[in-house]
Enzyme design. Structure first.
Site, PDB file in Angstrom:
ATOM      1  N   GLY A 161      20.123  12.879 -55.086  1.00  0.00           N
ATOM      2  CA  GLY A 161      20.801  13.861 -55.929  1.00  0.00           C
ATOM      3  C   GLY A 161      21.375  13.236 -57.192  1.00  0.00           C
ATOM      4  O   GLY A 161      21.668  13.936 -58.154  1.00  0.00           O
TER       5      GLY A 161
ATOM      6  N   HIS B 131       7.879  22.643 -58.886  1.00  0.00           N
ATOM      7  CA  HIS B 131       8.347  23.857 -58.216  1.00  0.00           C
ATOM      8  C   HIS B 131       9.281  24.663 -59.107  1.00  0.00           C
ATOM      9  O   HIS B 131      10.140  25.399 -58.637  1.00  0.00           O
ATOM     10  CB  HIS B 131       8.986  23.513 -56.867  1.00  0.00           C
ATOM     11  CG  HIS B 131       7.966  23.021 -55.895  1.00  0.00           C
ATOM     12  ND1 HIS B 131       7.590  21.704 -55.841  1.00  0.00           N
ATOM     13  CD2 HIS B 131       7.193  23.674 -55.000  1.00  0.00           C
ATOM     14  CE1 HIS B 131       6.641  21.563 -54.920  1.00  0.00           C
ATOM     15  NE2 HIS B 131       6.380  22.732 -54.398  1.00  0.00           N
TER      16      HIS B 131
ATOM     17  N   ASP C 196      16.180  16.311 -50.481  1.00  0.00           N
ATOM     18  CA  ASP C 196      15.212  17.394 -50.427  1.00  0.00           C
ATOM     19  C   ASP C 196      13.872  16.702 -50.269  1.00  0.00           C
ATOM     20  O   ASP C 196      13.446  15.989 -51.165  1.00  0.00           O
ATOM     21  CB  ASP C 196      15.341  18.132 -51.768  1.00  0.00           C
ATOM     22  CG  ASP C 196      14.210  19.083 -52.059  1.00  0.00           C
ATOM     23  OD1 ASP C 196      13.263  19.144 -51.278  1.00  0.00           O
ATOM     24  OD2 ASP C 196      14.283  19.751 -53.107  1.00  0.00           O
TER      25      ASP C 196
ATOM     26  N   TRP D 266       3.169   8.630 -38.007  1.00  0.00           N
ATOM     27  CA  TRP D 266       3.283   9.549 -36.863  1.00  0.00           C
ATOM     28  C   TRP D 266       4.648  10.232 -36.824  1.00  0.00           C
ATOM     29  O   TRP D 266       4.769  11.336 -36.300  1.00  0.00           O
ATOM     30  CB  TRP D 266       3.033   8.806 -35.542  1.00  0.00           C
ATOM     31  CG  TRP D 266       3.914   7.605 -35.362  1.00  0.00           C
ATOM     32  CD1 TRP D 266       5.125   7.574 -34.761  1.00  0.00           C
ATOM     33  CD2 TRP D 266       3.659   6.274 -35.828  1.00  0.00           C
ATOM     34  NE1 TRP D 266       5.660   6.309 -34.817  1.00  0.00           N
ATOM     35  CE2 TRP D 266       4.778   5.492 -35.456  1.00  0.00           C
ATOM     36  CE3 TRP D 266       2.591   5.673 -36.498  1.00  0.00           C
ATOM     37  CZ2 TRP D 266       4.855   4.131 -35.756  1.00  0.00           C
ATOM     38  CZ3 TRP D 266       2.680   4.325 -36.794  1.00  0.00           C
ATOM     39  CH2 TRP D 266       3.798   3.566 -36.432  1.00  0.00           C
ATOM     40  N   LYS D 267       5.677   9.605 -37.411  1.00  0.00           N
ATOM     41  CA  LYS D 267       7.017  10.192 -37.332  1.00  0.00           C
ATOM     42  C   LYS D 267       7.103  11.475 -38.165  1.00  0.00           C
ATOM     43  O   LYS D 267       7.586  12.507 -37.698  1.00  0.00           O
ATOM     44  CB  LYS D 267       8.059   9.178 -37.787  1.00  0.00           C
ATOM     45  CG  LYS D 267       8.145   7.966 -36.870  1.00  0.00           C
ATOM     46  CD  LYS D 267       9.343   7.089 -37.212  1.00  0.00           C
ATOM     47  CE  LYS D 267       9.409   5.883 -36.274  1.00  0.00           C
ATOM     48  NZ  LYS D 267      10.658   5.121 -36.446  1.00  0.00           N
TER      49      LYS D 267
END
Lengths: 342, 342
Positions: A311, A51, A180, A232-233
């Protein structure tokens, strides 16, 4: 990723300058080109090339195709107490997200907590960037975005959910805890990075077109059936984040984004909290340090995996890549450089 | 769970009355006994027996041992703008959480968004209850709690993270979208339910004492190595939620809770949003309905798994169990009934 024949290292300043010049040629003002170039270069510097630099050509092509409008700025739609709704006017996603983060921070400074809900914006590239930004100013940030449909509901075959990335950031000493994550076990960007490097995923990451669970990124990308985190969560959380993004912004849903064929016009939410308003403000760093210290005492299950907090690796990579240069696939860097003369 | 020799069905009103009488004998006021009995009975009614009737005996024993103090009410510590910090004074977790939810809702009514951070509280039993409660009043709710250490960091052997359940709730027509999830792939309560029923988990849910991934709940419960949702992502989110809970409340961390040997004195966060403050308030139900309708169009991958939205099954179970009675393990109901005469 192995450095070697397929990759080169590009210095941060050089990468940023190349991005800047290309953006200036594509309708960005001097100030916007610089801010946007910084975001793409920092994302790359911090190891998120998927990204950052890898995604830059697609970003430029979205600008050229009119899906991202560099001249447009977000405008407030409604302000009420500690919440604000803004219309992103299809401006550049990273710039809109930065403005929304800063505005949420300002509201939080006044009210303790503040929310900005941003409609008609574009891909923000990397959730973590805004987390680091807010935490760098001393604020807690929670935020998420919707995306186009790229993940099936749990028990379904067809991608009708977004991977809807989310960020949580907490200031800590002169650094930050920043998590993130996308709702897919591996983000598309990450799977593309593995695929481009010719590698398998470290764990099964989805289903291929035959419906088999696989660690082959190509098969998953082709079938568009990445695995939701926690099965599923994560699928449920993706749906709820889309519903919340649409409800809070009044903007477009994953479905509506997907129908147009290009991923633009997204809905994003930014919630900031100002720790200055807390009774325990003076002891925050101490209490976080105690948690981190205990966490780091965990005996590792094997010698390969270090126990890191979210992080921590980013901060290490930032240092390393500033010194050595950012690892980029040669093929990607040629594509980016090619945009300068086009 | 199979009904049959091992289970019976108890009517909602009977279950609630039994809980109520037991709580009255254990220091609860008339009003508090009723509210608390309702929460335990509703959790059971809605299919979450692991944090309803199955957990009731442990709750009563925590009261008798002085970890939960039925006479204590939460008190405000600091109010600043749209955020408040409260001290739960070790009162009953479900009552404290309900008060915090209602207070967050009141702040949101005034400021659009409101946060209550609650220290020194106790196990709230089921995150979803407070989500349904807020959504029933027309509010969006996000909340989470920390717990004692019951899950290892990613790449670690020793449980130093909590499963730190989280809830997201959105009002929708006369019902709600409510997602309630722990950071473990299967909650301890759920694994205990499977174990008590002598069943395997539907998917691998953690590691046993030999370090092998397994679907045997006993092995995982013994090793205390449940799998985080999304592997490193859920482990990271667990850490961040603990850090945020501690930072925002000034209360105890997973580590500090764990050191005392009994899970009490928790830290919880409640963030409510009032949709009335949004420019698009009038069309909220319509936009959510469009998302849900599209979601339900997903072709199922197999005939066994229905594509449901979070909370949909809860609403169905509520109806069914109100009519037929709540399925309870006989052994559990005998234990609960035994508390009446003790």
């Amino acid at each position: 990723m192995k450095t070697g024949e397929m990759t080169i290292r590009i210095q941060f300043d050089e990468m940023k300058s190349v991005f800047n010049r290309i953006l200036l040629k594509n309708g960005f003002s001097v100030e916007k080109a610089e801010t946007c170039a910084v975001i793409f270069a920092v994302n790359s510097l911090e190891g998120v090339v998927s990204h950052g630099v890898n995604r830059f050509p697609r970003f430029v092509s979205n600008v050229r195709d009119g899906f991202v409008i560099p001249g447009n700025d977000p405008v407030p739609v409604k302000q009420s107490g500690a919440i604000e709704q803004w219309d992103g006017k299809l401006g550049p996603g990273p710039l809109n997200a930065l403005i929304a983060t800063d505005r949420a921070v300002e509201i939080a400074r006044e009210h303790g907590i503040g929310m900005v809900a941003l409609s008609n914006t574009n891909h923000w590239m990397r959730a973590g960037y805004y987390g680091w930004h807010a935490a760098g100013k001393g604020y807690i940030l929670m935020g998420w975005t919707n995306t186009d449909a790229n993940m099936p509901a749990w028990g379904a075959r067809e991608a009708r959910l977004g991977n809807n990335p989310m960020v949580f950031a907490v200031p800590y000493e002169n650094k930050a805890i920043v998590l993130d994550f996308a709702m897919t076990q591996f983000s598309y960007g990450k799977m593309e990075t593995y695929r481009m490097a010719g590698e398998k995923l470290p764990f099964p990451g989805g289903f291929n077109s035959s419906g088999e669970m696989t660690d082959d990124p190509s098969g998953i990308l082709e079938a568009r059936r990445p695995l939701p985190i926690g099965y599923w969560k994560g699928a449920g959380l993706s749906l709820v984040l889309d519903i919340l993004a649409v409800a809070l912004t009044g903007g477009r849903s994953v479905k509506e984004i997907t129908m147009t064929g290009t991923e633009y016009g997204l809905s994003q939410v930014f919630i900031a909290i100002d720790p200055n308003h807390l009774a325990n403000f003076a002891t925050l760093d101490d209490s976080i340090r105690r948690i981190i210290e205990d966490y780091k005492l965990s005996p590792p299950a094997d010698s390969k995996t270090a126990v890191r907090y979210p992080g921590e690796r980013i901060a290490e990579l930032r240092e390393e890549n500033l010194r050595k240069g950012i690892v980029v696939l040669k093929e990607v860097w040629e594509m980016v450089s090619g945009l300068e003369s086009y």
